[in-house]
Motif scaffolding. Structure first.
Motif, PDB file in Angstrom:
ATOM      1  N   TRP A   1       0.837  -1.197   0.000  1.00  0.00           N
ATOM      2  CA  TRP A   1       0.000   0.000   0.000  1.00  0.00           C
ATOM      3  C   TRP A   1       0.875   1.253   0.000  1.00  0.00           C
ATOM      4  CZ3 TRP A   1      -4.843  -0.765  -1.189  1.00  0.00           C
ATOM      5  CH2 TRP A   1      -5.454  -1.969  -0.850  1.00  0.00           C
ATOM      6  N   VAL A   2       2.009   1.197   0.696  1.00  0.00           N
ATOM      7  CA  VAL A   2       2.940   2.327   0.717  1.00  0.00           C
ATOM      8  C   VAL A   2       3.495   2.577  -0.681  1.00  0.00           C
ATOM      9  CG1 VAL A   2       5.211   3.085   1.554  1.00  0.00           C
ATOM     10  CG2 VAL A   2       3.565   2.070   3.143  1.00  0.00           C
TER      11      VAL A   2
ATOM     12  N   ALA B   1      -1.820   1.302  15.512  1.00  0.00           N
ATOM     13  CA  ALA B   1      -0.755   1.065  16.497  1.00  0.00           C
ATOM     14  C   ALA B   1      -0.186  -0.340  16.341  1.00  0.00           C
ATOM     15  CB  ALA B   1      -1.286   1.276  17.904  1.00  0.00           C
ATOM     16  N   ALA B   2      -1.072  -1.333  16.185  1.00  0.00           N
ATOM     17  CA  ALA B   2      -0.626  -2.719  16.017  1.00  0.00           C
ATOM     18  C   ALA B   2       0.109  -2.897  14.682  1.00  0.00           C
ATOM     19  CB  ALA B   2      -1.822  -3.666  16.099  1.00  0.00           C
ATOM     20  N   ALA B   3      -0.389  -2.240  13.633  1.00  0.00           N
ATOM     21  CA  ALA B   3       0.247  -2.345  12.318  1.00  0.00           C
ATOM     22  C   ALA B   3       1.662  -1.779  12.350  1.00  0.00           C
ATOM     23  CB  ALA B   3      -0.594  -1.622  11.270  1.00  0.00           C
ATOM     24  N   ALA B   4       1.833  -0.630  12.999  1.00  0.00           N
ATOM     25  CA  ALA B   4       3.164  -0.027  13.118  1.00  0.00           C
ATOM     26  C   ALA B   4       4.095  -0.924  13.924  1.00  0.00           C
ATOM     27  CB  ALA B   4       3.057   1.351  13.756  1.00  0.00           C
ATOM     28  N   ALA B   5       3.577  -1.531  14.994  1.00  0.00           N
ATOM     29  CA  ALA B   5       4.388  -2.424  15.830  1.00  0.00           C
ATOM     30  C   ALA B   5       4.811  -3.665  15.050  1.00  0.00           C
ATOM     31  CB  ALA B   5       3.602  -2.817  17.077  1.00  0.00           C
ATOM     32  N   GLU B   6       3.931  -4.176  14.182  1.00  0.00           N
ATOM     33  CA  GLU B   6       4.292  -5.325  13.347  1.00  0.00           C
ATOM     34  C   GLU B   6       5.494  -4.992  12.464  1.00  0.00           C
ATOM     35  OE1 GLU B   6       0.178  -7.894  12.765  1.00  0.00           O
ATOM     36  OE2 GLU B   6       1.430  -7.405  11.045  1.00  0.00           O
ATOM     37  N   LEU B   7       5.463  -3.806  11.856  1.00  0.00           N
ATOM     38  CA  LEU B   7       6.567  -3.399  10.980  1.00  0.00           C
ATOM     39  C   LEU B   7       7.869  -3.254  11.760  1.00  0.00           C
ATOM     40  CD1 LEU B   7       4.770  -0.796   8.706  1.00  0.00           C
ATOM     41  CD2 LEU B   7       5.849  -2.924   7.949  1.00  0.00           C
TER      42      LEU B   7
ATOM     43  N   TYR C   1      10.696   1.977   2.659  1.00  0.00           N
ATOM     44  CA  TYR C   1      10.048   3.170   3.207  1.00  0.00           C
ATOM     45  C   TYR C   1       9.175   2.805   4.408  1.00  0.00           C
ATOM     46  CZ  TYR C   1       7.794   7.740   3.339  1.00  0.00           C
ATOM     47  OH  TYR C   1       7.357   8.977   3.747  1.00  0.00           O
ATOM     48  N   ALA C   2       8.438   1.699   4.298  1.00  0.00           N
ATOM     49  CA  ALA C   2       7.550   1.278   5.392  1.00  0.00           C
ATOM     50  C   ALA C   2       8.335   0.949   6.648  1.00  0.00           C
ATOM     51  CB  ALA C   2       6.720   0.072   4.948  1.00  0.00           C
ATOM     52  N   LEU C   3       9.483   0.299   6.504  1.00  0.00           N
ATOM     53  CA  LEU C   3      10.295  -0.054   7.669  1.00  0.00           C
ATOM     54  C   LEU C   3      10.910   1.192   8.318  1.00  0.00           C
ATOM     55  CD1 LEU C   3      12.112  -3.250   6.343  1.00  0.00           C
ATOM     56  CD2 LEU C   3      10.147  -3.139   7.882  1.00  0.00           C
ATOM     57  N   ALA C   4      11.234   2.172   7.487  1.00  0.00           N
ATOM     58  CA  ALA C   4      11.818   3.406   8.013  1.00  0.00           C
ATOM     59  C   ALA C   4      10.762   4.327   8.620  1.00  0.00           C
ATOM     60  CB  ALA C   4      12.575   4.135   6.906  1.00  0.00           C
ATOM     61  N   ASN C   5       9.521   4.161   8.178  1.00  0.00           N
ATOM     62  CA  ASN C   5       8.426   5.037   8.627  1.00  0.00           C
ATOM     63  C   ASN C   5       7.206   4.190   9.008  1.00  0.00           C
ATOM     64  OD1 ASN C   5       9.567   7.853   7.635  1.00  0.00           O
ATOM     65  ND2 ASN C   5       9.861   6.411   5.955  1.00  0.00           N
ATOM     66  N   PRO C   6       7.322   3.367  10.049  1.00  0.00           N
ATOM     67  CA  PRO C   6       6.253   2.410  10.371  1.00  0.00           C
ATOM     68  C   PRO C   6       4.905   3.057  10.696  1.00  0.00           C
ATOM     69  CG  PRO C   6       7.889   2.509  12.136  1.00  0.00           C
ATOM     70  CD  PRO C   6       8.465   3.230  10.970  1.00  0.00           C
TER      71      PRO C   6
ATOM     72  N   LEU D   1       8.753  -4.914  14.393  1.00  0.00           N
ATOM     73  CA  LEU D   1       9.240  -6.265  14.666  1.00  0.00           C
ATOM     74  C   LEU D   1       9.804  -6.911  13.393  1.00  0.00           C
ATOM     75  CD1 LEU D   1       6.452  -7.713  17.006  1.00  0.00           C
ATOM     76  CD2 LEU D   1       8.828  -7.235  17.635  1.00  0.00           C
ATOM     77  N   MET D   2       9.191  -6.624  12.260  1.00  0.00           N
ATOM     78  CA  MET D   2       9.587  -7.263  11.005  1.00  0.00           C
ATOM     79  C   MET D   2      10.951  -6.785  10.512  1.00  0.00           C
ATOM     80  SD  MET D   2       7.316  -7.696   7.514  1.00  0.00           S
ATOM     81  CE  MET D   2       7.802  -6.250   6.589  1.00  0.00           C
ATOM     82  N   ALA D   3      11.362  -5.578  10.915  1.00  0.00           N
ATOM     83  CA  ALA D   3      12.612  -5.004  10.406  1.00  0.00           C
ATOM     84  C   ALA D   3      13.798  -5.940  10.607  1.00  0.00           C
ATOM     85  CB  ALA D   3      12.871  -3.661  11.078  1.00  0.00           C
ATOM     86  N   ALA D   4      13.838  -6.625  11.732  1.00  0.00           N
ATOM     87  CA  ALA D   4      14.962  -7.514  12.035  1.00  0.00           C
ATOM     88  C   ALA D   4      14.997  -8.737  11.121  1.00  0.00           C
ATOM     89  CB  ALA D   4      14.889  -7.967  13.487  1.00  0.00           C
TER      90      ALA D   4
END
Length: 343
Positions: free
Chosen positions: A60-61, A282-288, A260-265, A290-293
């Protein structure tokens, strides 16, 4: 008579305005279907990996930020229902691209359940597959899953890889009951108490907690299967063969959205909310977060999307050693390394 004339004139004016509006609307639509250089955009259908959660918001981003249109694409994003369904839909021509769990793809291909698809980029460098429960279910170790009821979609990699995970983790898989569920409703099923756990990605923890109001208990498959990749982007072998440059352009645009999504969750979560109203930002941003690693690893370096033939060969060997594959496979049977990003 004058009244009739005025009525006819008014009707004629209304018709003229409607025609002008229609032409204007058509013109706007045409403008929307053109890229930055004025060229017509190529229509592409993209499936998410599993419903519409924060972990898939990067698509979507890429659309919202213009990365797709700049690359020449008009992309329709639809929710996927797990590895098996995404493969079927892409191979069947109802979608052009979609992410699947690479291990799930290897299982499908190596057991004759699917063919005619190739991976062209990695989304995650490590598998995020897991069983997720909540406190109060008496689940703390893999062995505790015996005698429990789990839910997932039939085509999910978590469910299809479970026999291999069970064998390696010391679980008697015959003592675990599986029931069918849908991607968007699995967490609600867990919250209702009708099941003890669900197939899920480890990054789903914030959303599970938001839905169930309980602390999640996570059993990651990577604890016993370290060499497995996570999601990879696939397309059909037909598209890969006939449109290699188009595949490279799409992949680059999607990975730009991922970066971009990982840099701007939080912004990515807000974009997802704008397009999918049921989103919990809030949950969607937290998922991103966690996913960065999982998106980069020591093997991939700084580049996104890279795939290593040696690591894929190890994954295949692990599955063969566990008796999970009926056919021998080589990495280049499931990955087009000519199209994949280079480290």
């Amino acid at each position: 008579m004058r009244r009739l004339t005025r009525t006819v004139a008014a009707a004629a004016l209304a018709t003229a305005l409607a025609l002008v509006a229609g032409c204007s609307s058509g013109s706007d639509k045409s403008d929307e279907a053109k890229g930055a250089n004025g060229a017509a955009l190529e229509k592409v259908t993209y499936l998410t990996s599993f419903g519409n959660f924060g972990r898939d918001s990067y698509a979507w981003v890429a659309k919202e930020k213009g990365f797709f249109s700049d690359a020449g694409f008009d992309v329709e994003i639809k929710p996927g229902q797990g590895t098996g369904t995404v493969i079927q839909t892409v191979v069947g021509g109802q979608a052009d691209f979609g992410p699947i769990d690479l291990t799930g793809g290897i299982l499908q291909l190596g057991n004759g359940q699917a063919k005619d698809f190739v991976a062209v980029a990695a989304i995650q460098q490590r598998t995020m597959a897991a069983i997720v429960s909540v406190e109060g279910k008496n689940i703390a170790t893999p062995k505790d899953l015996e005698g429990k009821k789990l839910a997932d979609t039939p085509s999910s990699v978590v469910r299809n890889l479970f026999p291999t995970y069970a064998r390696l983790a010391g679980i008697d898989a015959s003592k675990v009951t599986w029931v069918n569920g849908e991607a968007q409703t699995l967490m609600g099923t867990l919250a209702s108490g009708s099941v003890d756990g669900i197939g899920q990605f480890v990054v789903g923890q914030p959303t599970v907690e938001a839905v169930t109001k309980k602390k999640p208990v996570v059993l990651p498959y990577s604890n016993v299967m370290q060499d497995l990749y996570g999601n990879v982007l696939i397309t059909s072998t037909k598209i890969a063969k006939e449109k290699p440059e188009m595949v490279k352009r799409f992949t680059a645009a999607l990975l730009k959205g991922l970066e971009y999504a990982l840099a701007n969750p939080q912004e990515a979560a807000d974009i997802l909310k704008k397009n999918v109203d049921a989103t919990n930002p809030a949950a969607a941003a937290a998922e991103l977060q966690l996913m960065a690693a999982y998106v980069r690893s020591s093997n991939s370096g700084t580049a996104l999307g890279t795939l290593d033939s040696g690591r894929v060969a190890k994954s295949i060997a692990l599955l063969q050693g566990a008796g999970a594959l009926k056919q021998n496979l080589t990495p280049d049977q499931i990955i087009d390394f000519n199209l994949a990003p280079k480290a």
